[in-house]
Write a protein that holds these residues in place. Structure first.
Motif, PDB file in Angstrom:
ATOM      1  N   LEU A  74       7.986  -6.476   6.506  1.00  0.00           N
ATOM      2  CA  LEU A  74       8.137  -5.179   7.181  1.00  0.00           C
ATOM      3  C   LEU A  74       6.974  -4.247   6.830  1.00  0.00           C
ATOM      4  O   LEU A  74       6.429  -3.551   7.681  1.00  0.00           O
ATOM      5  N   LEU A  75       6.597  -4.270   5.542  1.00  0.00           N
ATOM      6  CA  LEU A  75       5.587  -3.332   5.053  1.00  0.00           C
ATOM      7  C   LEU A  75       4.181  -3.684   5.519  1.00  0.00           C
ATOM      8  O   LEU A  75       3.396  -2.808   5.852  1.00  0.00           O
ATOM      9  N   LYS A  76       3.891  -4.997   5.538  1.00  0.00           N
ATOM     10  CA  LYS A  76       2.523  -5.414   5.872  1.00  0.00           C
ATOM     11  C   LYS A  76       2.071  -4.915   7.244  1.00  0.00           C
ATOM     12  O   LYS A  76       0.995  -4.321   7.360  1.00  0.00           O
ATOM     13  N   PRO A  77       2.881  -5.150   8.298  1.00  0.00           N
ATOM     14  CA  PRO A  77       2.452  -4.647   9.610  1.00  0.00           C
ATOM     15  C   PRO A  77       2.329  -3.121   9.632  1.00  0.00           C
ATOM     16  O   PRO A  77       1.428  -2.575  10.272  1.00  0.00           O
ATOM     17  N   ALA A  78       3.196  -2.442   8.900  1.00  0.00           N
ATOM     18  CA  ALA A  78       3.124  -0.977   8.855  1.00  0.00           C
ATOM     19  C   ALA A  78       1.787  -0.528   8.292  1.00  0.00           C
ATOM     20  O   ALA A  78       1.148   0.404   8.796  1.00  0.00           O
ATOM     21  N   ILE A  79       1.343  -1.222   7.246  1.00  0.00           N
ATOM     22  CA  ILE A  79       0.057  -0.876   6.628  1.00  0.00           C
ATOM     23  C   ILE A  79      -1.092  -1.197   7.580  1.00  0.00           C
ATOM     24  O   ILE A  79      -2.060  -0.440   7.690  1.00  0.00           O
ATOM     25  N   GLU A  80      -0.944  -2.324   8.304  1.00  0.00           N
ATOM     26  CA  GLU A  80      -2.001  -2.675   9.264  1.00  0.00           C
ATOM     27  C   GLU A  80      -2.102  -1.639  10.380  1.00  0.00           C
ATOM     28  O   GLU A  80      -3.189  -1.316  10.847  1.00  0.00           O
ATOM     29  N   MET A 123      -1.488   1.493  10.018  1.00  0.00           N
ATOM     30  CA  MET A 123      -2.163   2.665   9.438  1.00  0.00           C
ATOM     31  C   MET A 123      -3.677   2.562   9.567  1.00  0.00           C
ATOM     32  O   MET A 123      -4.365   3.556   9.749  1.00  0.00           O
ATOM     33  N   VAL A 124      -4.193   1.318   9.439  1.00  0.00           N
ATOM     34  CA  VAL A 124      -5.647   1.125   9.566  1.00  0.00           C
ATOM     35  C   VAL A 124      -6.077   1.420  11.005  1.00  0.00           C
ATOM     36  O   VAL A 124      -7.143   1.960  11.252  1.00  0.00           O
ATOM     37  N   VAL A 140      -9.025  10.796  14.417  1.00  0.00           N
ATOM     38  CA  VAL A 140      -8.757  12.074  15.081  1.00  0.00           C
ATOM     39  C   VAL A 140      -7.248  12.357  15.083  1.00  0.00           C
ATOM     40  O   VAL A 140      -6.822  13.505  15.020  1.00  0.00           O
ATOM     41  N   VAL A 141      -6.431  11.285  15.100  1.00  0.00           N
ATOM     42  CA  VAL A 141      -4.979  11.467  15.069  1.00  0.00           C
ATOM     43  C   VAL A 141      -4.542  11.973  13.692  1.00  0.00           C
ATOM     44  O   VAL A 141      -3.746  12.902  13.579  1.00  0.00           O
ATOM     45  N   ILE A 154      -6.957   6.502   2.899  1.00  0.00           N
ATOM     46  CA  ILE A 154      -7.513   5.411   2.077  1.00  0.00           C
ATOM     47  C   ILE A 154      -6.429   4.450   1.600  1.00  0.00           C
ATOM     48  O   ILE A 154      -6.726   3.391   1.067  1.00  0.00           O
ATOM     49  N   LEU A 155      -5.139   4.810   1.798  1.00  0.00           N
ATOM     50  CA  LEU A 155      -4.050   3.963   1.300  1.00  0.00           C
ATOM     51  C   LEU A 155      -4.149   2.499   1.762  1.00  0.00           C
ATOM     52  O   LEU A 155      -4.056   1.599   0.928  1.00  0.00           O
ATOM     53  N   PRO A 156      -4.328   2.241   3.067  1.00  0.00           N
ATOM     54  CA  PRO A 156      -4.361   0.835   3.493  1.00  0.00           C
ATOM     55  C   PRO A 156      -5.411   0.017   2.755  1.00  0.00           C
ATOM     56  O   PRO A 156      -5.146  -1.113   2.327  1.00  0.00           O
ATOM     57  N   THR A 157      -6.616   0.611   2.571  1.00  0.00           N
ATOM     58  CA  THR A 157      -7.690  -0.086   1.854  1.00  0.00           C
ATOM     59  C   THR A 157      -7.250  -0.422   0.439  1.00  0.00           C
ATOM     60  O   THR A 157      -7.355  -1.573  -0.005  1.00  0.00           O
ATOM     61  N   VAL A 158      -6.761   0.592  -0.267  1.00  0.00           N
ATOM     62  CA  VAL A 158      -6.403   0.394  -1.674  1.00  0.00           C
ATOM     63  C   VAL A 158      -5.216  -0.560  -1.802  1.00  0.00           C
ATOM     64  O   VAL A 158      -5.217  -1.465  -2.638  1.00  0.00           O
TER      65      VAL A 158
END
Lengths: 283, 294
Positions: free
Chosen positions: B111-117, B119-120, B125-126, B162-166
């Protein structure tokens, strides 16, 4: 095994890059295609934008073969781009003194207003008070008879013609306070002043749409057509349309159209040049 | 017959090779052109306008009309928002990375992985717009800040960006550890918490360092989202809630009106060159950390 790509690869690469560069730097002066249609690109002053947009719409309805693309960017951007021949007409609130190759066509006169958030409770300021507010010398509206509210100066970006006119007419040699906010168009400056308590800025009269901001009088004189044409209200400037060399063809016709479209000029809260009783030197 | 086939496949191979070489050559050429152009334009501040490097880097006086392109304010602003973002976003990102790699059940990870993807994929601008319409009024009403624009608004937006990267990189750092480490620790009677803090965290430290460095690189280069909420004032960061400006926001604010050949244009190019140099140093740092590990 050769390490270096063979000559054909190299030459293809260079050709592609050459094409890309040529595509970027070729002047996009009024182009007429085989079908007889032509395109015109106009950019610059966001204060002029409503007028130029409406005029281009009307012009294109009258001349269906002409395509005009209009954008903002700021007066300095308009001048820089037309000087680089990237666009056909550069809109500007200020004179392009550094560019002798550009030809100036004055199309209208625009008044600028000092606007404040209604929370400040100030209706009029003297020029000296304006200088104190916009230089950061005073920081609370109480000092000029307003509410006990911190002053938030909203400046325009350095490329703004509105900023240049305001600095010249009101600030003189006093530098603008850089610690406030900076907005890069007339529209965002108005909306930030509307939503931020204590905010004050300067914008083209044509850019104030709807309620929510207080127009501050200068030395007791409110900006209006009557006070500007008689020279009683000081903050105004000519609206310039710059072309690279004398205007030719479609560009010349469009400039003449904007200048002659007195209905549009008046409707968008600009003033036609013939209505002015004073010139810029009288200010 | 066989000879013909061999010749044909040989030709296909040659064409493919030429194509691949061309692609690689094009990337190198594009990189070199970019570097060369930025270096050429970015040094004009010093070569053509005779401004000293010291004034550009350390003077806060950005008055280009008067010949002073001091950019210390923007450099300080960039550092401040980056430090804010990595201080807030770094620990959260690593925590989520640990959670994903060591604690979360498989279904939760799914569930979390796609959510993080996702975010990238959200355009910056959003993020900026959400910051402008939600965060700025929130800060304005709940702090002494009269505007809500400033370092805190920009820092919070960046922390999220920067969350998705980290997260992704720190999760990878934990997953790439040999399973024997964890099993050995648990077999010796260590609790899950002790295993994570005393065994896994130290072992993954170089991977986590890379996650943080790339998070910093992401933060210092972000432009549009923070331009919308930082206030763009040419002044040093004066507390969390005062408007300021960063290198990237200054470039995008004043770029449209920078006349070709003007000191303003040259100094904006110098700022771009500086950003490129910072990015290069960060990438070198990543390589150094990775090399030391092996």
């Amino acid at each position: 095994m050769k390490r270096w790509p063979g000559p054909p690869v190299l030459s293809v690469a260079l050709c592609l890059i050459g094409l890309a560069l040529a595509g970027c730097s070729s002047p996009s002066s009024t182009t007429t295609t085989a079908s007889g249609s032509s395109t015109l690109t106009v950019a610059g002053s966001t204060a002029m934008l409503p007028l130029v947009l409406e005029a281009s719409g009307e012009y294109q309805r009258m001349h269906p073969t002409v395509k005009i693309s209009v954008s903002g960017g700021g007066s300095a951007a308009g001048i820089a781009q037309v000087a680089a021949r990237a666009i056909d007409i550069g809109d500007s609130d200020i004179l392009a003194v550094a560019h002798p190759e550009l030809v100036d066509s004055r199309v209208a006169v625009v008044g600028f207003a000092v606007i404040a958030n209604p929370s400040v409770h100030v209706k009029s300021l003297s020029r000296a008070q304006l200088r104190e507010v916009f230089s950061g010398k005073i920081t609370n509206w109480r000092a000029v008879g307003g509410a006990d509210q911190k002053i938030v100066v909203v400046n325009r970006a350095r490329s703004s013609g509105t900023r240049a006119v305001f600095a010249k007419v009101i600030m003189g040699t006093t530098p603008l306070y850089e610690g406030g906010l900076v907005e890069d168009s007339t529209g965002t400056a108005v909306s930030v002043v509307r939503s931020t308590p204590g905010a004050v800025s300067y914008v083209a009269l044509s850019g104030i749409n709807g309620p929510g901001v207080t127009i501050v009088a200068v030395d007791g004189v409110a900006p209006s057509k009557a006070t500007i044409v008689t020279g009683r209200y000081p903050i105004w400037s000519y609206e310039h349309m710059y072309t690279y060399g004398p205007p030719k063809g479609e560009a010349a016709r469009f400039i003449a159209f904007v200048r002659g479209a007195t209905d549009l000029v008046k409707k968008n809260k600009f003033i036609t040049i013939s209505e002015m009783h004073v010139t810029e030197n009288d200010r | 017959m066989i000879a013909l086939q061999a010749r044909r496949s040989h030709r296909v191979e040659r064409i493919a090779l030429v194509g691949l070489r061309f692609a690689a050559f094009f990337v190198i050429l594009a990189m070199a052109a970019l570097l060369g152009y930025l270096a050429y334009e970015g040094t004009k501040t010093f070569s053509a306008d005779h401004v000293s490097l010291g004034e550009f880097l350390f003077s806060p006086n950005f008055a280009v009309d008067a010949g002073h392109p001091g950019s210390a304010v923007f450099i300080a602003g960039s550092l401040a928002v980056t430090v804010f973002a990595i201080t807030v976003g770094g620990p959260i990102g690593i925590a989520v990375g640990i959670f994903l790699a060591e604690i979360a059940p498989a279904r939760m990870t799914q569930l979390l992985k796609p959510a993080i993807e996702v975010m990238v994929g959200i355009p910056s601008v959003v993020y900026g717009w959400l910051g402008l319409t939600l965060l700025v009024p929130l800060i304005r009403t709940h702090t002494s800040s009269p505007t809500g624009f400033g370092l805190a608004a920009a820092g919070i937006v960046l922390s999220i960006m920067i969350l998705p990267t980290v997260i992704t990189l720190s999760e990878d750092a934990f997953r790439s550890l040999p399973p024997a480490l964890k099993e050995g620790s648990l077999a010796l009677g260590a609790t899950r918490w002790q295993t994570i803090t005393r065994v896994l965290l130290p072992s993954a430290s170089s991977g986590l360092a890379v996650a943080l460095i790339l998070g910093i690189a992401r933060a210092i280069g972000e432009t549009l989202a923070i331009q919308m909420v930082i206030g763009n004032a040419t002044q040093f960061p004066q507390g969390l809630f005062a408007p300021t400006a960063a290198l990237t926001t200054e470039i995008v604010t004043d770029m449209p009106g920078a006349t070709q050949g003007s000191l303003l244009e040259h100094s904006l190019f110098s700022m771009a060159l500086l950003l490129l140099l910072i990015a290069m140093v960060l990438i070198l740092l990543v390589r150094f950390v990775l090399r030391r590990r092996t």
